[in-house]
Write a protein that holds these residues in place. Structure first.
Motif: not given
Ligand code: FAD
Length: 274
Positions: A188-195, A214-215, A251-254
């Motif tokens: 999400a644009e203002l969401g918590r970072s995924g990576a 991501a990890v 998988d997306w995060r990797r």
């Protein structure tokens, strides 16, 4: 705020005040402690009254007091720090990666963010990339040092033993005059970072790439020079603790971590060629 089990508050003035009674925990900015129920906590011991300096410059480098707020660190880095400490440019984009408004920055402390140890810990990304070490006060009156990247052992878990207090974060001078960069992505644009991938290239050409968010704990990758694309891709992708939560699959995060790292790498290569 729903911390109905808390019945006492103490303002710490000396190190002796950090001896905790059963049920007591130390509090810095309190932004996380006050944000959800703390059923096992009956007392709060305030660290911000210890009077620790926010920042101290020495021949060794920069010491950031654990109780320095994120806002104060940013202001100092941008207005008062030595002009050749280029690595401090990483502080603001790191803070921007924190899913929190400037109102949180004004109260949340650098040490509190590290001790909370979230995978997306904004100050953890910043400090790990600059090879910062944590100065930890032990309950017996001693102290120990550990790399910030090693202090965090899992999402929301540190190696701090009961009664240990993070006193300061030390960034060595050799890591302060580097080129730095940050790339991040969130679903999400203002969401918590995924990576989040951060990186540093030192004047001698050696480089450090750090994957966070991501990890489950910071993944620090070191190279004697700027790595080739394949070398970096393999190093990033080989982490075994990419995780799945509502903010993204493992998988997306990797996959996105590999892309973000490559963007940084390519940018450094372009700069070096310019
Ligand atoms: C709206 C909101 C959004 C947030 N988004 C993010 C995010 O995107 N990424 C992220 O990493 N965090 C996020 N957080 C949590 C964030 O980590 C904390 O709010 C903040 O950084 C903690 O700092 P603090 O000084 O307020 O710590 P406090 O709330 O005072 O303490 C946090 C924890 O650390 C311990 N602690 C604090 N200082 C020390 C010390 N010196 N020694 C030993 N233990 C200590 C406390 O006992 C407590 O367990 C968010 C919080 C909120 C409220």
């Amino acid at each position: 705020m729903d911390i109905t089990t808390v019945t006492s508050y103490r303002a710490a003035r000396t190190r002796a005040d950090l001896a905790l009674a059963p049920g007591e925990v130390v509090m810095a900015g309190g932004t996380w402690i006050m944000s959800e129920p703390q059923p096992h906590t009956t007392g709060l011991v305030d660290l911000t009254t210890l009077g620790w300096p926010d920042v101290e410059v020495s021949d060794e480098g920069l010491r950031i007091g654990a109780t320095c707020t994120i806002a104060r660190l940013l202001a100092w880095a941008e207005r008062e720090a030595p002009a050749d400490w280029t690595s401090l440019a990483l502080a603001r984009p790191s803070a921007d990666a924190l899913l929190a408004s400037f109102k949180i920055w004004n109260t949340a402390t650098v040490g509190g963010n590290v001790c909370q140890a979230f995978a997306a810990g904004a100050m953890i990304a910043f400090l790990s990339t600059l090879d910062a070490t944590a100065l930890v006060w032990t309950p017996e009156g001693g102290e120990r040092r550990i790399a910030v990247a090693d202090l965090v052992i899992d999402n929301a878990e540190t190696s701090l033993a009961p009664g240990e207090v993070l006193r300061a974060l030390d960034i060595p001078r050799r890591a302060l005059t580097s080129r730095v960069g940050l790339q991040k992505i969130a679903l999400a644009e203002l969401g918590r970072s995924g990576a989040v991938v951060t990186a540093r290239v030192d004047p001698d050409g050696s480089s450090v790439f750090v994957v966070t968010a991501a990890v489950r704990r910071p993944r620090v990758l070191r190279f004697a020079r700027i790595p080739g694309a394949g070398e970096l891709r393999d190093a990033v992708a080989s982490a075994t603790d990419f995780y799945t939560d509502p903010l993204g699959s493992a998988d997306w995060r990797r996959g996105v971590s590999v892309v973000l790292a490559e963007r940084l790498r390519a940018g450094f290569v372009r700069e070096a060629a310019a």
